[in-house]
Design a protein around this motif. Structure first.
Motif, PDB file in Angstrom:
ATOM      1  N   ALA A  85       0.837  -1.199   0.000  1.00 26.83           N
ATOM      2  CA  ALA A  85       0.000   0.000   0.000  1.00 26.83           C
ATOM      3  C   ALA A  85       0.870   1.247   0.000  1.00 26.83           C
ATOM      4  O   ALA A  85       1.868   1.325   0.727  1.00 26.83           O
ATOM      5  N   ASN A  86       0.440   2.214  -0.780  1.00 33.16           N
ATOM      6  CA  ASN A  86       1.177   3.454  -0.992  1.00 33.16           C
ATOM      7  C   ASN A  86       0.226   4.612  -0.723  1.00 33.16           C
ATOM      8  O   ASN A  86      -0.827   4.701  -1.345  1.00 33.16           O
ATOM      9  N   ARG A  87       0.603   5.510   0.172  1.00 37.37           N
ATOM     10  CA  ARG A  87      -0.301   6.597   0.557  1.00 37.37           C
ATOM     11  C   ARG A  87      -0.462   7.676  -0.504  1.00 37.37           C
ATOM     12  O   ARG A  87      -1.366   8.535  -0.384  1.00 37.37           O
ATOM     13  N   PHE A  88       0.353   7.634  -1.540  1.00 35.11           N
ATOM     14  CA  PHE A  88       0.327   8.754  -2.470  1.00 35.11           C
ATOM     15  C   PHE A  88      -0.171   8.378  -3.866  1.00 35.11           C
ATOM     16  O   PHE A  88      -1.288   8.697  -4.234  1.00 35.11           O
ATOM     17  N   ALA A  89       0.646   7.703  -4.647  1.00 32.80           N
ATOM     18  CA  ALA A  89       0.277   7.479  -6.035  1.00 32.80           C
ATOM     19  C   ALA A  89       0.770   6.108  -6.476  1.00 32.80           C
ATOM     20  O   ALA A  89       1.704   5.567  -5.877  1.00 32.80           O
ATOM     21  N   PRO A  90       0.169   5.550  -7.506  1.00 29.68           N
ATOM     22  CA  PRO A  90       0.667   4.269  -8.013  1.00 29.68           C
ATOM     23  C   PRO A  90       2.123   4.405  -8.419  1.00 29.68           C
ATOM     24  O   PRO A  90       2.528   5.393  -9.022  1.00 29.68           O
ATOM     25  N   SER A  91       2.896   3.413  -8.081  1.00 30.41           N
ATOM     26  CA  SER A  91       4.330   3.479  -8.329  1.00 30.41           C
ATOM     27  C   SER A  91       4.887   2.106  -8.655  1.00 30.41           C
ATOM     28  O   SER A  91       4.401   1.098  -8.149  1.00 30.41           O
ATOM     29  N   THR A  92       5.919   2.108  -9.481  1.00 27.74           N
ATOM     30  CA  THR A  92       6.619   0.870  -9.813  1.00 27.74           C
ATOM     31  C   THR A  92       7.785   0.612  -8.865  1.00 27.74           C
ATOM     32  O   THR A  92       8.433  -0.427  -8.960  1.00 27.74           O
ATOM     33  N   ASP A  93       8.064   1.552  -7.974  1.00 28.98           N
ATOM     34  CA  ASP A  93       9.208   1.482  -7.074  1.00 28.98           C
ATOM     35  C   ASP A  93       8.769   0.967  -5.706  1.00 28.98           C
ATOM     36  O   ASP A  93       7.959   1.599  -5.029  1.00 28.98           O
ATOM     37  N   ALA A  94       9.328  -0.150  -5.296  1.00 32.52           N
ATOM     38  CA  ALA A  94       8.960  -0.738  -4.010  1.00 32.52           C
ATOM     39  C   ALA A  94       9.236   0.205  -2.846  1.00 32.52           C
ATOM     40  O   ALA A  94       8.553   0.156  -1.815  1.00 32.52           O
ATOM     41  N   ALA A  95      10.213   1.081  -3.001  1.00 29.42           N
ATOM     42  CA  ALA A  95      10.585   2.003  -1.926  1.00 29.42           C
ATOM     43  C   ALA A  95       9.486   3.018  -1.625  1.00 29.42           C
ATOM     44  O   ALA A  95       9.492   3.641  -0.563  1.00 29.42           O
ATOM     45  N   ASP A  96       8.546   3.183  -2.543  1.00 32.03           N
ATOM     46  CA  ASP A  96       7.464   4.151  -2.350  1.00 32.03           C
ATOM     47  C   ASP A  96       6.306   3.603  -1.517  1.00 32.03           C
ATOM     48  O   ASP A  96       5.389   4.340  -1.186  1.00 32.03           O
ATOM     49  N   TYR A  97       6.354   2.319  -1.203  1.00 31.38           N
ATOM     50  CA  TYR A  97       5.250   1.678  -0.502  1.00 31.38           C
ATOM     51  C   TYR A  97       5.487   1.631   0.992  1.00 31.38           C
ATOM     52  O   TYR A  97       6.601   1.384   1.457  1.00 31.38           O
ATOM     53  N   ASP A  98       4.399   1.878   1.726  1.00 33.42           N
ATOM     54  CA  ASP A  98       4.502   2.018   3.174  1.00 33.42           C
ATOM     55  C   ASP A  98       4.192   0.731   3.932  1.00 33.42           C
ATOM     56  O   ASP A  98       4.723   0.517   5.023  1.00 33.42           O
ATOM     57  N   TYR A  99       3.336  -0.077   3.378  1.00 31.92           N
ATOM     58  CA  TYR A  99       2.886  -1.285   4.077  1.00 31.92           C
ATOM     59  C   TYR A  99       2.936  -2.467   3.122  1.00 31.92           C
ATOM     60  O   TYR A  99       2.611  -2.327   1.935  1.00 31.92           O
ATOM     61  N   TRP A 100       3.282  -3.621   3.679  1.00 36.78           N
ATOM     62  CA  TRP A 100       3.455  -4.826   2.876  1.00 36.78           C
ATOM     63  C   TRP A 100       2.758  -6.013   3.533  1.00 36.78           C
ATOM     64  O   TRP A 100       2.704  -6.121   4.762  1.00 36.78           O
ATOM     65  N   GLY A 101       2.272  -6.907   2.673  1.00 42.51           N
ATOM     66  CA  GLY A 101       1.770  -8.176   3.166  1.00 42.51           C
ATOM     67  C   GLY A 101       2.888  -9.197   3.252  1.00 42.51           C
ATOM     68  O   GLY A 101       4.030  -8.925   2.853  1.00 42.51           O
ATOM     69  N   GLN A 102       2.569 -10.384   3.747  1.00 44.05           N
ATOM     70  CA  GLN A 102       3.562 -11.439   3.927  1.00 44.05           C
ATOM     71  C   GLN A 102       3.845 -12.186   2.632  1.00 44.05           C
ATOM     72  O   GLN A 102       4.895 -12.831   2.520  1.00 44.05           O
ATOM     73  N   GLY A 103       2.917 -12.142   1.711  1.00 40.69           N
ATOM     74  CA  GLY A 103       3.137 -12.798   0.432  1.00 40.69           C
ATOM     75  C   GLY A 103       2.407 -14.130   0.319  1.00 40.69           C
ATOM     76  O   GLY A 103       2.089 -14.771   1.320  1.00 40.69           O
ATOM     77  N   THR A 104       2.171 -14.534  -0.918  1.00 39.59           N
ATOM     78  CA  THR A 104       1.550 -15.822  -1.215  1.00 39.59           C
ATOM     79  C   THR A 104       2.324 -16.475  -2.358  1.00 39.59           C
ATOM     80  O   THR A 104       2.696 -15.808  -3.322  1.00 39.59           O
ATOM     81  N   GLN A 105       2.576 -17.756  -2.220  1.00 42.77           N
ATOM     82  CA  GLN A 105       3.402 -18.468  -3.195  1.00 42.77           C
ATOM     83  C   GLN A 105       2.581 -18.858  -4.419  1.00 42.77           C
ATOM     84  O   GLN A 105       1.494 -19.439  -4.292  1.00 42.77           O
ATOM     85  N   VAL A 106       3.137 -18.566  -5.575  1.00 47.94           N
ATOM     86  CA  VAL A 106       2.578 -19.020  -6.842  1.00 47.94           C
ATOM     87  C   VAL A 106       3.640 -19.861  -7.533  1.00 47.94           C
ATOM     88  O   VAL A 106       4.760 -19.389  -7.741  1.00 47.94           O
ATOM     89  N   THR A 107       3.296 -21.089  -7.846  1.00 48.23           N
ATOM     90  CA  THR A 107       4.216 -21.991  -8.518  1.00 48.23           C
ATOM     91  C   THR A 107       3.571 -22.481  -9.808  1.00 48.23           C
ATOM     92  O   THR A 107       2.455 -23.014  -9.782  1.00 48.23           O
ATOM     93  N   VAL A 108       4.278 -22.285 -10.909  1.00 50.26           N
ATOM     94  CA  VAL A 108       3.759 -22.679 -12.220  1.00 50.26           C
ATOM     95  C   VAL A 108       4.651 -23.773 -12.773  1.00 50.26           C
ATOM     96  O   VAL A 108       5.838 -23.551 -13.016  1.00 50.26           O
TER      97      VAL A 108
END
Length: 123
Positions: free
Chosen positions: A98-121
């Motif tokens: 989640a990013n409080r400001f604007a959509p961004s491609t830079d991970a450094a711009d994001y304030d909050y993160w989830g733990q992640g979910t595994q996708v295996t193809v």
């Protein structure tokens, strides 16, 4: 305290589809731009897709453009990543942010993160 919880990952075959979901709690979801990032085995984290607070603006990594779709439902405090025509190289842990400001491609711009979910193809 903002919490993000991803779901929907799993093991699929090449060509299959999956839909990931990320539920956010603790803040006004509609005020945040959201993003999806992934980290494959032995790889650095990379940008996948991002969406503005109102859903009107989206950006995608070239590697997923035309196959993945990011969307959000502000009434459910949830952002989605629809993944079609999956390839083995899409195998990764997918995390939302989640990013409080604007959509961004830079991970450094994001304030909050989830733990992640595994996708295996599998091929």
């Amino acid at each position: 305290q903002v919490q993000l919880v991803e779901s929907g990952g799993g093991l699929v075959q090449a060509g299959d589809s999956l839909r990931l979901a990320c539920a956010i709690s603790g803040r006004t979801f509609s005020g945040y731009a959201m993003g999806w990032f992934r980290q494959g085995p032995g790889k650095e984290r990379e940008f996948v897709a991002t969406i503005s607070f109102n859903g009107r603006v989206t950006y995608y990594a070239d590697s997923v453009k035309g196959r993945f779709t990011i969307s959000r439902d502000n009434t459910k405090n949830t952002v989605y990543l629809e993944m079609n025509t999956l390839k083995p190289e899409d195998t990764a842990v997918y995390s939302c942010a989640a990013n409080r400001f604007a959509p961004s491609t830079d991970a450094a711009d994001y304030d909050y993160w989830g733990q992640g979910t595994q996708v295996t193809v599998s091929s």
